[in-house]
Design an enzyme around this catalytic site. Structure first.
Site, PDB file in Angstrom:
ATOM      1  N   ASP A   4     -19.939  53.946  20.078  1.00  0.00           N
ATOM      2  CA  ASP A   4     -21.076  53.413  20.803  1.00  0.00           C
ATOM      3  C   ASP A   4     -22.320  54.012  20.138  1.00  0.00           C
ATOM      4  OD1 ASP A   4     -23.167  52.837  22.403  1.00  0.00           O
ATOM      5  OD2 ASP A   4     -22.269  53.532  24.271  1.00  0.00           O
ATOM      6  N   HIS A  40     -32.265  33.467   8.102  1.00  0.00           N
ATOM      7  CA  HIS A  40     -31.281  33.131   7.060  1.00  0.00           C
ATOM      8  C   HIS A  40     -31.675  31.870   6.275  1.00  0.00           C
ATOM      9  CE1 HIS A  40     -29.436  30.348  10.002  1.00  0.00           C
ATOM     10  NE2 HIS A  40     -28.862  29.764   8.980  1.00  0.00           N
ATOM     11  N   GLU A  64     -28.636  18.890  13.757  1.00  0.00           N
ATOM     12  CA  GLU A  64     -27.269  19.432  13.685  1.00  0.00           C
ATOM     13  C   GLU A  64     -26.346  18.543  14.512  1.00  0.00           C
ATOM     14  OE1 GLU A  64     -27.076  23.956  13.941  1.00  0.00           O
ATOM     15  OE2 GLU A  64     -28.778  23.454  15.188  1.00  0.00           O
ATOM     16  N   ASP A 106     -34.995  28.958  19.540  1.00  0.00           N
ATOM     17  CA  ASP A 106     -33.826  29.202  18.679  1.00  0.00           C
ATOM     18  C   ASP A 106     -34.049  28.693  17.248  1.00  0.00           C
ATOM     19  OD1 ASP A 106     -31.026  29.898  18.172  1.00  0.00           O
ATOM     20  OD2 ASP A 106     -30.662  27.737  18.089  1.00  0.00           O
ATOM     21  N   HIS A 127     -36.817  29.185  11.847  1.00  0.00           N
ATOM     22  CA  HIS A 127     -36.457  28.394  10.665  1.00  0.00           C
ATOM     23  C   HIS A 127     -37.486  27.297  10.365  1.00  0.00           C
ATOM     24  CE1 HIS A 127     -32.904  30.606  11.322  1.00  0.00           C
ATOM     25  NE2 HIS A 127     -32.294  29.773  12.124  1.00  0.00           N
ATOM     26  N   LYS A 178     -29.684  19.511  18.628  1.00  0.00           N
ATOM     27  CA  LYS A 178     -28.224  19.636  18.540  1.00  0.00           C
ATOM     28  C   LYS A 178     -27.627  18.280  18.920  1.00  0.00           C
ATOM     29  CE  LYS A 178     -27.943  24.408  18.684  1.00  0.00           C
ATOM     30  NZ  LYS A 178     -27.685  24.968  17.357  1.00  0.00           N
ATOM     31  N   ARG A 227     -17.882  48.732  19.080  1.00  0.00           N
ATOM     32  CA  ARG A 227     -17.318  49.590  20.139  1.00  0.00           C
ATOM     33  C   ARG A 227     -15.801  49.478  20.231  1.00  0.00           C
ATOM     34  NH1 ARG A 227     -21.793  49.411  24.997  1.00  0.00           N
ATOM     35  NH2 ARG A 227     -23.214  48.341  23.638  1.00  0.00           N
TER      36      ARG A 227
HETATM   37  C1  BG6 Z   1     -29.202  29.717  13.936  1.00  0.00           C
HETATM   38  C2  BG6 Z   1     -29.327  29.145  15.316  1.00  0.00           C
HETATM   39  O1  BG6 Z   1     -30.248  30.601  13.661  1.00  0.00           O
HETATM   40  O2  BG6 Z   1     -29.228  28.651  12.967  1.00  0.00           O
HETATM   41  C3  BG6 Z   1     -28.214  28.148  15.582  1.00  0.00           C
HETATM   42  O3  BG6 Z   1     -29.254  30.197  16.260  1.00  0.00           O
HETATM   43  C4  BG6 Z   1     -28.170  27.083  14.490  1.00  0.00           C
HETATM   44  O4  BG6 Z   1     -28.374  27.531  16.852  1.00  0.00           O
HETATM   45  C5  BG6 Z   1     -28.173  27.720  13.106  1.00  0.00           C
HETATM   46  O5  BG6 Z   1     -26.991  26.323  14.679  1.00  0.00           O
HETATM   47  C6  BG6 Z   1     -28.343  26.662  12.036  1.00  0.00           C
HETATM   48  O6  BG6 Z   1     -28.136  27.245  10.775  1.00  0.00           O
HETATM   49  P1  BG6 Z   1     -27.640  26.376   9.523  1.00  0.00           P
HETATM   50  O7  BG6 Z   1     -27.622  27.364   8.408  1.00  0.00           O
HETATM   51  O8  BG6 Z   1     -26.281  25.849   9.887  1.00  0.00           O
HETATM   52  O9  BG6 Z   1     -28.634  25.276   9.350  1.00  0.00           O
END
Ligand code: BG6
Length: 486
Positions: free
Chosen positions: A88, A172, A210, A229, A234, A332, A47
């Site tokens: 938009d 990812h 992490e 999350d 993952h 975390k 935007r």
């Molecule tokens: C994301 C989460 O999908 O993956 C984050 O929302 C997390 O909270 C991240 O930090 C971790 O990804 P990676 O690739 O650093 O292990």
């Protein structure tokens, strides 16, 4: 150009964090390595009112941050592909602007790096201007919903515009080389498969730790917590790759069918399980890698019932895994970054080595480090060298495969997971993407954990930043006669 190959990407949320940190650098690297098809266009949209030049300047800065030097000539070629459209996109007018920018593109794909609350409106607007054609694709980032109901709502509304085979849901982790290597390790070797079951395996541990805190992401995070999350996506994906049956081939549906079966075999959680089989935690101030850091509450600005750590025992009720606990933990502000899968084999049924080695004998363990180090270690028992009285002395030693060292200099830098995934979308290969029934099966199980927590009123226990979570996480695994790998 192959019939299936996309000829343009429309990147929604192009001025946002994900686009800057991951997507634009990934596209740049794909361009630099000549993976992008000739004539492939990159239409960036957000935007924010920006000229194309101002956007390119911003993009150059973010890509430079991610790489060790942007080559001027390569950049010039990359920039030629890029257009910026301030719009938009939830409105007919905005979608119309995109339509004009895509003039001549026959197979574009739409990458929604934006809030899921906008997915439906954008899909409808795209359809309204004729952009949701059969040849197009749509890519969605997580979170796809916050629970089963909301994920179904999103999936249903998108399904009204795009067929399932046009929808690419990103996790990812599946783009990470090391995660894909789990598939190779299991199915390109004959060694493990006969042992990969409850007869030989005692338990499995999956750790995703992490060092970072939540920081200014708290408005999103506070609504989700570690369960939604990290674990819903993952960690369950890692669990599926470890536990699934061998697929017939690497076709998208062959692999995804097997993953869905695992998710559907996960034993439901009850209120009693909440206390016995899971622990929630939240970090308090502490020291991580030598630096003092705030607790979650200070970052959030007020008290919160959201967990930044979760550990739990999952059970897969099928023939292969009956009786084999899967211990999952993620948090975390842990002492180190570590993504690891550990397969603990059973001890030998009988020791022939006598009293002297009674404490030496430890069961084999296969440890797969996915990040930051890429390492596969198989611990084996050996005879300790030298003379001894009263029987042979034994010692456990690792057979170690450091992928980092083995492939040093091969293929250059470590690729961003999104490079693989973007390339797969361009070629229409959905193997590493999450199918609708898969995401819904994962939510269904996560919902039953969240419901059990609510029924049992399970609150997050404090843990100091820089520690391995609340003491309850150690008690949890010890309750089942095991210990976390260190
Ligand atoms: C994301 C989460 O999908 O993956 C984050 O929302 C997390 O909270 C991240 O930090 C971790 O990804 P990676 O690739 O650093 O292990």
């Amino acid at each position: 150009m192959p019939a299936n190959e996309a000829d343009a990407i429309v990147l929604f949320g192009a001025t946002g964090d994900l686009a800057g940190r991951m997507l634009l650098p990934s596209l740049y690297f794909l361009h630099a390595d000549r993976f992008l098809p000739d004539g492939f266009r990159i239409v960036c949209t957000a935007r924010t009112e920006l000229t194309r030049e101002a956007f390119l300047e911003q993009a150059h800065a973010t890509v430079s941050e991610r790489s060790s030097g942007v080559d001027d000539e390569v950049w010039a070629g990359f920039a030629e592909r890029i257009d910026y459209v301030a719009a938009d996109a939830t409105t007919a007018e905005g979608a119309g602007k995109l339509c004009a920018a895509l003039e001549g593109a026959r197979r574009p794909f739409f990458y929604l790096a934006i809030s899921p609350s906008l997915y439906e409106k954008i899909a409808v607007a795209l359809a309204g201007v004729g952009l949701a054609s059969e040849a197009s694709r749509i890519v969605l980032e997580k979170p796809i919903g916050r629970d089963l109901d909301s994920s179904r709502r999103i999936n249903r509304s998108l399904g009204g515009v795009f067929d399932e085979n046009q929808v690419f849901r990103i996790d990812h982790y599946l783009g990470k080389e090391t995660v894909q290597n789990l598939i190779a390790l299991r199915f390109a070797n004959t060694l493990f498969e006969p042992l990969w079951n409850s007869l030989s395996i005692d338990h499995v541990q999956i750790t995703v730790a992490e060092t970072e805190g939540v920081g200014d992401r708290w408005p999103y995070y506070d609504e989700y917590g570690a369960l939604r999350d990290m674990l819903q996506n993952h960690m369950l994906q890692l669990l599926c790759l470890v536990a699934m049956e061998p697929p017939a081939d690497m076709e998208p549906d062959s692999v995804r069918n097997e993953k869905v079966k695992v998710l559907r075999s996960l034993r439901r959680f009850s209120r009693v399980d909440a206390n016995e089989k899971s622990v929630r935690g939240q970090y308090t101030p502490g020291v991580v890698r030598g630096a003092s850091v705030d607790g979650y509450e200070a970052e959030r600005g007020e008290k919160s019932g959201t967990e930044t750590f979760v550990a739990l025992r999952a059970d897969i009720d099928n023939w292969r895994w009956a009786g084999v606990p899967f211990f999952l933990r993620t948090g975390k502000r842990m002492p180190e970054k570590r993504t690891q899968v550990a397969i603990q084999f059973k001890p030998v049924p009988h020791s022939i080595f006598g009293q002297a080695s009674i404490h030496d004998l430890v069961a084999n363990r296969l440890v797969i480090d996915l990040q930051p180090d890429e390492d596969i270690k198989l611990t084996l028992m050996n005879k300790a060298p030298g003379l001894s009285q009263g029987g042979m002395r034994l010692q456990s030693l690792p057979l170690s495969l450091s992928l980092l060292r083995t492939y040093e200099g091969v293929g250059g830098r470590r690729r961003i997971a999104y490079e693989r995934l973007l390339l797969d979308v361009i070629h229409g290969d959905a193997t590493l993407f999450v199918r609708r029934d898969e995401v819904e099966a994962a939510w269904s199980w996560v919902d039953c954990v969240a419901d059990a927590w609510a029924e049992a009123n399970l609150q997050p226990k404090p843990y100091a930043a820089g520690s391995w979570g609340p003491s309850g996480a150690f008690a949890l695994i010890e309750r089942f006669g095991r210990a976390w790998t260190d």
